[in-house]
Design a protein around this motif. Structure first.
Motif, PDB file in Angstrom:
ATOM      1  N   ASP B  78      25.176  44.950  49.211  1.00 45.36           N
ATOM      2  CA  ASP B  78      26.470  44.253  49.230  1.00 45.36           C
ATOM      3  C   ASP B  78      26.712  43.553  47.894  1.00 45.36           C
ATOM      4  O   ASP B  78      27.808  43.603  47.330  1.00 45.36           O
ATOM      5  N   ALA B  79      25.667  42.874  47.400  1.00 41.66           N
ATOM      6  CA  ALA B  79      25.810  42.127  46.149  1.00 41.66           C
ATOM      7  C   ALA B  79      26.147  43.067  44.997  1.00 41.66           C
ATOM      8  O   ALA B  79      27.028  42.785  44.178  1.00 41.66           O
ATOM      9  N   LEU B  80      25.454  44.212  44.960  1.00 44.95           N
ATOM     10  CA  LEU B  80      25.703  45.140  43.851  1.00 44.95           C
ATOM     11  C   LEU B  80      27.105  45.751  43.954  1.00 44.95           C
ATOM     12  O   LEU B  80      27.751  45.994  42.937  1.00 44.95           O
ATOM     13  N   LEU B  81      27.570  45.986  45.189  1.00 45.82           N
ATOM     14  CA  LEU B  81      28.943  46.478  45.348  1.00 45.82           C
ATOM     15  C   LEU B  81      29.924  45.469  44.763  1.00 45.82           C
ATOM     16  O   LEU B  81      30.860  45.828  44.035  1.00 45.82           O
ATOM     17  N   MET B  82      29.684  44.199  45.069  1.00 43.47           N
ATOM     18  CA  MET B  82      30.592  43.174  44.549  1.00 43.47           C
ATOM     19  C   MET B  82      30.538  43.103  43.035  1.00 43.47           C
ATOM     20  O   MET B  82      31.567  43.022  42.378  1.00 43.47           O
ATOM     21  N   ARG B  83      29.307  43.130  42.500  1.00 43.48           N
ATOM     22  CA  ARG B  83      29.193  43.020  41.053  1.00 43.48           C
ATOM     23  C   ARG B  83      29.794  44.240  40.364  1.00 43.48           C
ATOM     24  O   ARG B  83      30.326  44.127  39.257  1.00 43.48           O
ATOM     25  N   THR B  84      29.703  45.411  40.992  1.00 43.90           N
ATOM     26  CA  THR B  84      30.324  46.588  40.398  1.00 43.90           C
ATOM     27  C   THR B  84      31.842  46.422  40.367  1.00 43.90           C
ATOM     28  O   THR B  84      32.496  46.710  39.360  1.00 43.90           O
ATOM     29  N   GLN B  85      32.376  45.918  41.467  1.00 38.52           N
ATOM     30  CA  GLN B  85      33.822  45.701  41.536  1.00 38.52           C
ATOM     31  C   GLN B  85      34.287  44.709  40.479  1.00 38.52           C
ATOM     32  O   GLN B  85      35.375  44.840  39.933  1.00 38.52           O
ATOM     33  N   LEU B  86      33.442  43.699  40.192  1.00 36.63           N
ATOM     34  CA  LEU B  86      33.863  42.638  39.275  1.00 36.63           C
ATOM     35  C   LEU B  86      33.447  42.901  37.830  1.00 36.63           C
ATOM     36  O   LEU B  86      33.765  42.110  36.956  1.00 36.63           O
ATOM     37  N   ALA B  87      32.750  44.018  37.589  1.00 39.07           N
ATOM     38  CA  ALA B  87      32.176  44.233  36.256  1.00 39.07           C
ATOM     39  C   ALA B  87      33.238  44.198  35.177  1.00 39.07           C
ATOM     40  O   ALA B  87      33.027  43.640  34.101  1.00 39.07           O
ATOM     41  N   LEU B  88      34.385  44.767  35.437  1.00 39.59           N
ATOM     42  CA  LEU B  88      35.465  44.830  34.444  1.00 39.59           C
ATOM     43  C   LEU B  88      36.771  44.446  35.122  1.00 39.59           C
ATOM     44  O   LEU B  88      36.873  44.506  36.348  1.00 39.59           O
ATOM     45  N   PRO B  89      37.758  44.061  34.364  1.00 40.52           N
ATOM     46  CA  PRO B  89      39.055  43.732  34.970  1.00 40.52           C
ATOM     47  C   PRO B  89      39.705  44.959  35.612  1.00 40.52           C
ATOM     48  O   PRO B  89      39.489  46.089  35.173  1.00 40.52           O
ATOM     49  N   ASN B  90      40.469  44.711  36.653  1.00 38.90           N
ATOM     50  CA  ASN B  90      41.286  45.733  37.321  1.00 38.90           C
ATOM     51  C   ASN B  90      40.505  46.964  37.766  1.00 38.90           C
ATOM     52  O   ASN B  90      40.984  48.078  37.677  1.00 38.90           O
ATOM     53  N   ARG B 481      35.792  31.730  43.435  1.00 38.78           N
ATOM     54  CA  ARG B 481      34.985  32.640  44.261  1.00 38.78           C
ATOM     55  C   ARG B 481      35.908  33.523  45.094  1.00 38.78           C
ATOM     56  O   ARG B 481      37.062  33.184  45.339  1.00 38.78           O
ATOM     57  N   ARG B 482      35.396  34.666  45.528  1.00 40.46           N
ATOM     58  CA  ARG B 482      36.067  35.545  46.479  1.00 40.46           C
ATOM     59  C   ARG B 482      37.280  36.267  45.894  1.00 40.46           C
ATOM     60  O   ARG B 482      38.018  36.900  46.629  1.00 40.46           O
ATOM     61  N   VAL B 483      37.545  36.159  44.560  1.00 37.42           N
ATOM     62  CA  VAL B 483      38.598  37.006  43.996  1.00 37.42           C
ATOM     63  C   VAL B 483      38.021  38.422  43.883  1.00 37.42           C
ATOM     64  O   VAL B 483      36.855  38.598  43.555  1.00 37.42           O
ATOM     65  N   TYR B 484      38.827  39.425  44.205  1.00 38.18           N
ATOM     66  CA  TYR B 484      38.231  40.760  44.209  1.00 38.18           C
ATOM     67  C   TYR B 484      38.509  41.506  42.924  1.00 38.18           C
ATOM     68  O   TYR B 484      37.858  42.492  42.619  1.00 38.18           O
ATOM     69  N   THR B 485      39.470  41.031  42.150  1.00 39.24           N
ATOM     70  CA  THR B 485      39.634  41.574  40.809  1.00 39.24           C
ATOM     71  C   THR B 485      40.420  40.571  39.970  1.00 39.24           C
ATOM     72  O   THR B 485      40.853  39.535  40.481  1.00 39.24           O
ATOM     73  N   TYR B 486      40.557  40.853  38.677  1.00 41.55           N
ATOM     74  CA  TYR B 486      41.223  39.919  37.768  1.00 41.55           C
ATOM     75  C   TYR B 486      41.778  40.729  36.607  1.00 41.55           C
ATOM     76  O   TYR B 486      41.357  41.873  36.378  1.00 41.55           O
ATOM     77  N   GLY B 487      42.714  40.132  35.905  1.00 39.96           N
ATOM     78  CA  GLY B 487      43.369  40.873  34.823  1.00 39.96           C
ATOM     79  C   GLY B 487      42.640  40.729  33.481  1.00 39.96           C
ATOM     80  O   GLY B 487      41.818  39.840  33.316  1.00 39.96           O
ATOM     81  N   TRP B 488      42.988  41.611  32.540  1.00 37.35           N
ATOM     82  CA  TRP B 488      42.396  41.548  31.197  1.00 37.35           C
ATOM     83  C   TRP B 488      42.737  40.236  30.504  1.00 37.35           C
ATOM     84  O   TRP B 488      41.945  39.708  29.726  1.00 37.35           O
ATOM     85  N   ASP B 489      43.917  39.722  30.833  1.00 36.25           N
ATOM     86  CA  ASP B 489      44.393  38.534  30.120  1.00 36.25           C
ATOM     87  C   ASP B 489      43.616  37.264  30.463  1.00 36.25           C
ATOM     88  O   ASP B 489      43.736  36.255  29.789  1.00 36.25           O
ATOM     89  N   MET B 490      42.796  37.292  31.527  1.00 39.44           N
ATOM     90  CA  MET B 490      42.067  36.080  31.896  1.00 39.44           C
ATOM     91  C   MET B 490      40.908  35.792  30.937  1.00 39.44           C
ATOM     92  O   MET B 490      40.411  34.662  30.898  1.00 39.44           O
ATOM     93  N   GLY B 491      40.425  36.814  30.262  1.00 40.51           N
ATOM     94  CA  GLY B 491      39.301  36.607  29.353  1.00 40.51           C
ATOM     95  C   GLY B 491      37.954  36.508  30.062  1.00 40.51           C
ATOM     96  O   GLY B 491      36.972  36.020  29.504  1.00 40.51           O
ATOM     97  N   TRP B 492      37.880  36.950  31.324  1.00 39.81           N
ATOM     98  CA  TRP B 492      36.617  36.848  32.080  1.00 39.81           C
ATOM     99  C   TRP B 492      35.782  38.117  31.988  1.00 39.81           C
ATOM    100  O   TRP B 492      34.673  38.175  32.508  1.00 39.81           O
ATOM    101  N   GLY B 493      36.359  39.138  31.346  1.00 43.13           N
ATOM    102  CA  GLY B 493      35.706  40.446  31.339  1.00 43.13           C
ATOM    103  C   GLY B 493      34.282  40.455  30.804  1.00 43.13           C
ATOM    104  O   GLY B 493      33.355  40.867  31.509  1.00 43.13           O
TER     105      GLY B 493
END
Lengths: 207, 657
Positions: B78-90, B481-493
């Motif tokens: 589960d953790a790796l699925l989440m981290r894969t989803q969050l690895a890059l924006p969008n 926490r719990r955001v499932y994705t984020y945009g490039w403009d946030m700078g979190w990539g």
């Protein structure tokens, strides 16, 4: 010192042979006391929820409108009496009189069953008046708290009947003695919980 | 007919996601493989007699351990699925609702179905041996507890292929978890899975309190007990006070969902914050339930591998007990933002910070134990050394979070996520892994391979910091926490990408550990002495693995670390064998099939309630009642191991003449 250890050891070994069974039974009673601690917390949490939600009637009926004084007073006297008779049962057990013990347990169970009957009757009446578990937060909390106590009493009844059969089959042994001790603890505990229900839910409800 | 089956199946089974279909296939294949092996090698009888009906605390401990490792795998995926989803924006790897389900099950499984059973596994494997007992106080109840956990965990895990996973967060806050927010069956799975295993946890708490109070070897006074036993005792006390609250809270949520109650709904006068208070009145003590035994493990390991007594024994005991009390007065710090006012928040903030004092005392005691000790860097000690700095940072960020006004900034941000993973992985997981490495030879008779273990150790440790240090920064950068994705403009990539790499490093570390276990079964260094680490407490005075009755002769204790003192007195020569005349027949409990059937009936009842199939729910409950009555009418529950068998076993181990 080595000698002392050996001495202690042989003494202990003898103890464990003679009293092995006895120790186990007293240990089970201790465990049941701790279980009662957890059950206390269970009711404590339900009481806390009830107290917090008591005023949340959402325009529905309040306790003052719903609770019938003769009903819950009768329930109280019946349950208190059953606690007394379960005490008499234990006294009979200590005298070694198995038939008297079973007799008092029957009286206790009959009183317990009438208590449960009255409570079901009370609930049915409330539902007929339109005060159901889904009417308001107050009523959900009320039915949950009082119902959990009633469920405990009902489970105790089945348990008690099972123990009467075992007493008939085996008489008073160290094992059945422990079992009766445990259920009488349970029964008194439910009585104590009821005192709080009587005070906090019913008396403070009709005031 | 076909159409109705099809429509039933499409709502009963989870459909539409290729990941889930893959899981379906692997579940079916694994089940077939297991059944095939059992039938082909005719192992059913063996499985039933030796494992499923056992009341032996060592075997129950082993079953807990393997079940929890399995759950660590599931929670880790589960953790790796989440981290894969969050690895890059969008990223479009998971859909939003699937992501919700994954973070929910990750949290629930890791705490309730991984940490708790791993802890109970260690309780079972170690405590009776450490106090010189032949079993726990209630061996039958112990088996009941295990099977309740097992079937509860199965019920919970089933949700991901049948009916749909819960997706309202690991603590299922209402009103989202009410029917209005979660009309599916997922929350029902959540409630019943935890409820069933929770009853087992409560029973284990009672069991170990009585075991420690009543079953200690003669002479082992309270202040002579090993530190791990003390930590189990403190943890069990928290269990018996905290778990009833969880039971009630989940029952109340179920009453809302099932009977249309209004306790926590938005309408009908319901009060959702009541749930959040209640769940954290369990939830906060829960983290101390799992961490105190880890502290106990570190205390044993530090003393053994520094070849010194634990420094500050009395202050260690005092710290454990004061933490177990303080843990009940901090729950509001999980929701300072509720707005309960400055005075309330301050009280809980101070209570929270106060816990740092006894914890800090423990850290210093471990350091002083090592000071001028003869330190050996074996695997258990490596994990202990890794724990200390990790936990200190985690503790410091915890104190930062405890500052109520500042918490308004950190609340629900990745700063919080990083903090609690640091204390839970750095404290609990490292602790339990250290404990597993330490006591593995005792239970299985061989050590786990050193080389593979070192790879795993460094992968876990480097992976940990790479994964979670960026998350502190991400929290300050505004990532919640719990955001499932984020945009490039946030700078979190970039930081998220680093964090994901760290998570996979830990995943590889876990793979190395599985490999290490498999490899060591065949090639691991055998332990013929019973005392492979030159340790200090009673469990090491008997052979590895111990005989079924543990101690042929009940040991007598007259001081702390008395096994060590004995060894010193005889200059570390092997213990002299016991004359046969000292042996006796041994009173032991009989195996029973009732616990597994009892728990299976709970499973049936739970499944029935999940889908509101009343026939099934009530037949399950009837089965529960019948199992209890059957047990109540069973009087033939124990037996004596014959003297000849004891003599033979002891002679074979070279311990009797």
């Amino acid at each position: 010192m080595q000698h002392a250890i050996e001495h202690n050891h042989s003494k202990h070994a003898a103890d464990s042979h003679d009293h092995g069974h006895h120790d186990q039974e007293s240990m089970k009673v201790l465990g049941f006391w701790i279980f009662l601690v957890t059950d206390c917390l269970l009711f404590g949490t339900l009481f806390a929820t009830y107290i917090v939600l008591k005023g949340h009637v959402d325009g529905g009926p309040t306790g003052k409108e719903l609770f019938e004084i003769p009903g819950f007073v009768a329930e109280t006297f019946i349950l208190l009496t059953s606690s007394f008779t379960s005490g008499l049962a234990v006294l009979a057990m200590n005298k070694g009189k198995v038939n008297q013990l079973i007799g008092w347990l029957i009286v206790t169970a009959v009183l317990g069953a009438s208590f449960v009957g009255l409570e079901i009757n009370e609930f049915v009446n409330m539902v007929h008046e339109g005060a159901t578990i889904s009417t308001s937060a107050f009523l959900t909390a009320f039915f949950t708290l009082v119902g959990t106590h009633g469920l405990h009493v009902s489970v105790g009844l089945i348990w008690m009947i099972g123990l009467m059969v075992q007493l008939k089959m085996r008489g008073i042994t160290s094992v059945t003695r422990r079992k009766i001790t445990v259920i009488s603890l349970y029964w008194h505990f439910l009585d104590v919980v009821w005192i709080f229900l009587f005070t906090i839910v019913y008396l403070m409800g009709v005031m | 007919m076909y159409a109705s089956i099809k429509s039933f199946a499409s709502s009963f089974f989870v459909t539409g996601d290729p990941l889930i279909y893959g899981a379906d296939v692997s579940i079916v294949l694994t089940s077939i493989a297991v059944l095939f092996v059992l039938f082909y090698f005719k192992k059913w009888g063996w499985l039933w007699r030796e494992w499923l009906t056992t009341v032996d605390h060592k075997k129950i401990g082993i079953m807990y351990l393997f079940a929890s490792l399995l759950m660590l795998f599931r929670g880790g995926v589960d953790a790796l699925l989440m981290r894969t989803q969050l690895a890059l924006p969008n990223v479009q790897f998971l859909q939003a609702d699937h992501y919700n389900a994954v973070f929910t099950t990750h949290g629930t499984i890791m705490i309730l179905f991984m940490a708790m059973p791993m802890m109970f596994g260690l309780f079972n494997m170690v405590v009776p041996l450490q106090i010189g007992a032949r079993d726990v106080a209630y061996p039958f109840l112990n088996s009941v507890s295990f099977w309740l956990f097992f079937f509860g965990a199965m019920l919970f895990n089933l949700s991901f292929v049948i009916g749909g996973s819960p997706d309202a967060g690991w603590l299922s806050y209402p009103p989202l978890s009410e029917m209005s927010g979660s009309p599916g069956v997922g929350e029902n799975f959540y409630i019943w899975g935890i409820q069933i295993s929770g009853i087992g946890s409560l029973a284990t708490g009672i069991n170990f309190i009585v075991t420690i109070l009543k079953m200690r070897a003669p002479g082992m006074k309270f202040m002579k007990m090993p530190m791990f036993t003390w930590s189990v005792f403190s943890s069990s006390i928290i269990i018996i006070f905290a778990f009833p609250i969880l039971t009630v809270t989940l029952a109340l949520l179920f009453i809302d969902r099932y009977m249309g109650g209004h306790l926590f709904t938005m309408d009908g006068g319901g009060f959702p914050m009541m749930y959040i208070n209640l769940i954290w009145m369990w939830g906060h003590p829960e983290v101390y339930i799992v961490v105190l035994p880890a502290f106990g493990i570190f205390s044993e390991i530090v003393a053994t591998f520094s070849r010194k007594r634990i420094f500050g024994y009395k202050s260690m005991v005092f710290a454990l007990l004061s933490i177990s009390i303080l843990s009940f007065f901090t729950w509001v710090h999980h929701f300072f933002t509720m707005g309960s006012g400055a005075d309330v928040n301050v009280a809980f903030a101070i209570a929270t910070m106060a816990i740092g004092i006894p914890t800090g005392a423990k850290v210093f005691n471990w350091l002083f134990t090592m000071f001028r000790g003869r330190i050996r860097l074996e695997q258990p000690m490596m994990w202990t050394l890794a724990f200390i700095p990790c936990f200190v940072v985690g503790g410091a960020t915890g104190v930062m979070l405890a500052v109520a006004p500042a918490d308004y900034q950190y609340h629900n941000s990745y700063f919080l996520i990083a903090h609690f993973h640091q204390v839970l992985i750095g404290g609990v997981v490292f602790g339990y892994l250290a404990g597993i490495y330490y006591w593995w030879p005792k239970l299985f008779g061989f050590k786990l391979n050193e080389r593979l273990g070192k790879y795993a150790f460094w992968l876990w440790n480097i992976g940990f910091y790479v994964c979670f240090m960026p998350q502190y920064a991400l929290g300050f950068m505004g990532m919640t926490r719990r955001v499932y994705t984020y945009g490039w403009d946030m700078g979190w990539g970039p930081l998220n990408l680093v964090s994901t790499i760290g998570a996979f490093l830990m995943g590889i570390g876990f793979v190395f550990q599985v490999w290490q276990i498999l490899y060591s079964v065949k090639y691991g260094e055998r332990d013929t002495t019973g005392d492979p680490w030159n340790a200090r407490t009673l469990e090491w005075s008997i052979p590895s693995p111990p005989p079924m009755y543990n101690f042929a002769v009940v040991p007598v204790v007259d001081e702390r670390d008395s096994f060590w003192e004995d060894k010193e007195r005889r200059d570390f020569a092997p213990a002299p064998p016991v004359p046969v005349s000292k042996l006796e027949s041994i009173h032991m409990p009989k195996n029973s099939g009732v616990p597994i059937i009892f728990a299976a009936c709970w499973f049936i009842a739970g499944f029935g309630f999940v889908f509101d199939w009343k026939w099934m729910a009530f037949s399950g409950l009837a089965g529960v009642g019948i199992s209890l009555l059957v047990r109540s009418f069973t009087y033939d529950t124990d037996y004596y191991v014959p003297l000849e068998e004891v003599i033979e076993t002891e002679k074979a181990a070279g311990r009797a003449v």
